[in-house]
Design an enzyme around this catalytic site. Sequence first.
Site, mmCIF file in Angstrom:
data_model
loop_
_atom_site.group_PDB
_atom_site.id
_atom_site.type_symbol
_atom_site.label_atom_id
_atom_site.label_comp_id
_atom_site.label_asym_id
_atom_site.label_seq_id
_atom_site.Cartn_x
_atom_site.Cartn_y
_atom_site.Cartn_z
ATOM 1 N N LYS A 260 -32.673 -42.251 -22.342
ATOM 2 C CA LYS A 260 -31.623 -42.775 -23.238
ATOM 3 C C LYS A 260 -31.442 -44.273 -22.978
ATOM 4 O O LYS A 260 -31.820 -44.787 -21.916
ATOM 5 C CB LYS A 260 -30.293 -42.054 -23.037
ATOM 6 C CG LYS A 260 -29.686 -42.100 -21.612
ATOM 7 C CD LYS A 260 -28.897 -43.352 -21.268
ATOM 8 C CE LYS A 260 -28.360 -43.342 -19.841
ATOM 9 N NZ LYS A 260 -27.952 -44.675 -19.351
ATOM 10 N N GLY B 272 -31.555 -46.742 -15.137
ATOM 11 C CA GLY B 272 -30.563 -46.918 -16.197
ATOM 12 C C GLY B 272 -30.958 -46.208 -17.479
ATOM 13 O O GLY B 272 -30.322 -46.373 -18.519
ATOM 14 N N LEU B 273 -32.038 -45.394 -17.408
ATOM 15 C CA LEU B 273 -32.521 -44.693 -18.600
ATOM 16 C C LEU B 273 -32.187 -43.202 -18.569
ATOM 17 O O LEU B 273 -32.595 -42.446 -19.447
ATOM 18 C CB LEU B 273 -34.045 -44.868 -18.746
ATOM 19 C CG LEU B 273 -34.510 -46.308 -18.967
ATOM 20 C CD1 LEU B 273 -36.034 -46.391 -18.935
ATOM 21 C CD2 LEU B 273 -33.997 -46.859 -20.301
ATOM 22 N N GLY B 274 -31.471 -42.782 -17.532
ATOM 23 C CA GLY B 274 -30.975 -41.402 -17.483
ATOM 24 C C GLY B 274 -32.024 -40.355 -17.174
ATOM 25 O O GLY B 274 -31.803 -39.173 -17.463
ATOM 26 N N ASP C 94 -23.957 -38.529 -17.224
ATOM 27 C CA ASP C 94 -24.845 -38.663 -18.391
ATOM 28 C C ASP C 94 -25.392 -37.326 -18.872
ATOM 29 O O ASP C 94 -25.972 -37.245 -19.958
ATOM 30 C CB ASP C 94 -26.093 -39.495 -18.014
ATOM 31 C CG ASP C 94 -25.787 -40.962 -17.845
ATOM 32 O OD1 ASP C 94 -24.704 -41.395 -18.271
ATOM 33 O OD2 ASP C 94 -26.644 -41.664 -17.284
HETATM 34 O O1 C5P Z 1 -22.306 -39.108 -12.479
HETATM 35 P P1 C5P Z 1 -23.395 -39.974 -11.960
HETATM 36 O O2 C5P Z 1 -24.116 -39.352 -10.814
HETATM 37 O O3 C5P Z 1 -24.309 -40.488 -12.990
HETATM 38 O O4 C5P Z 1 -22.640 -41.264 -11.370
HETATM 39 C C1 C5P Z 1 -23.137 -42.014 -10.296
HETATM 40 C C2 C5P Z 1 -22.042 -42.932 -9.793
HETATM 41 O O5 C5P Z 1 -21.752 -43.948 -10.761
HETATM 42 C C3 C5P Z 1 -20.699 -42.271 -9.537
HETATM 43 O O6 C5P Z 1 -20.651 -41.715 -8.247
HETATM 44 C C4 C5P Z 1 -19.734 -43.446 -9.673
HETATM 45 O O7 C5P Z 1 -19.747 -44.247 -8.513
HETATM 46 C C5 C5P Z 1 -20.380 -44.268 -10.777
HETATM 47 N N1 C5P Z 1 -19.824 -43.966 -12.111
HETATM 48 C C6 C5P Z 1 -18.540 -44.380 -12.419
HETATM 49 N N2 C5P Z 1 -18.011 -44.090 -13.640
HETATM 50 C C7 C5P Z 1 -18.727 -43.439 -14.574
HETATM 51 C C8 C5P Z 1 -20.065 -43.026 -14.293
HETATM 52 C C9 C5P Z 1 -20.578 -43.303 -13.041
HETATM 53 O O8 C5P Z 1 -17.852 -45.002 -11.581
HETATM 54 N N3 C5P Z 1 -18.180 -43.168 -15.753
#
Ligand code: C5P
Length: 318
Positions: free
Chosen positions: A16, A103-105, A141
Amino acid sequence: MTPVPPSTLTLHPPAKLNLYLAVLGRRPDGYHTLKTLYERLDVADELRLTRRPAGVTLTCSDPSIPTDDRNLVVRAAQLFFQATALRGGVEAALTKRIPVAGGLGGGSSDAASTLLGLNALCDAPLDRARLMALGGQLGADVPFFVSEATVAWGHERGDAIVPVPPPATPLWHVLVNPGIPVLTPEVYAQFDRLPAALTPPQADDTLLPRLVRTGDPAVLAGCLANALEPAIEASYPAIRRLKAVLSEEGALGVLVSGSGPTTFGLVADQAQAQALAARVQRGQPDWTVLVARTALPASAQTSRRTAGVRGSLGRAVQ
Ligand code: C5P
């Protein structure tokens, strides 16, 4: 006769981009409240799932990626069996094509495809809303990928998904990954250290999806925004140069995707994308440069090893 669920499925977890990312606030759970516009791309990994009587195993084409329960595929499979209380296991084989930690999920999409694929292999015990809720436990994501929307708003942590109509014709992008490992929590921590970084709420929610829909890339380029960019550039100054190269080579708009470091140039069409990608790659042989377009629903394809799968489970790489 009731159709028999297949025992093996091959899925294509897509990448993405975030065409827009605003950070509206900080949450008590450590996350940030976002408003982001996701776009699903035709660049994809390959994930082969085979049902087994018990246990979850994973092999991966990239030896740098852990294959134990640090991997989101393994965690997604464990979560699925726990949530459904089904007895069973899965053997997963992952071929990585999406740049890792970029950054591409990619990892989130692999997790989403694991949930969707296992659900199909087990005769669909969970509906999509439940699968999206499980996805939200694995990463912010993941619900976007479980939704299988082409373009969608992500609210809250980025996990409250509101699909918007996809573009009439695909958007074309040149993706550049400079190979710098970027840790998402560090980008958000740096964001918190910058003064006045929060994005003021926008009154008009409809302009950006309208531009995506009607697809004039030159106008859309003016609306690309990512509130995390200053934080990413502060920690990784090389990103500034990468953005400058894409602009100088003629991209209509340039933006870091999500928490980076993958940066994309929005271009007018396929010919411009291929020419621009070739020029950037010639000048920077160490960067990973990819041409990617919107994965439109019409290009949906699922590789079906046996009959009995319902719905679209993955988009083929074009
Ligand atoms: O949920 P995910 O593993 O992708 O998020 C990684 C980190 O990115 C989270 O632990 C948090 O530190 C940060 N994050 C955030 N707010 C979001 C998404 C991610 O602070 N909406």
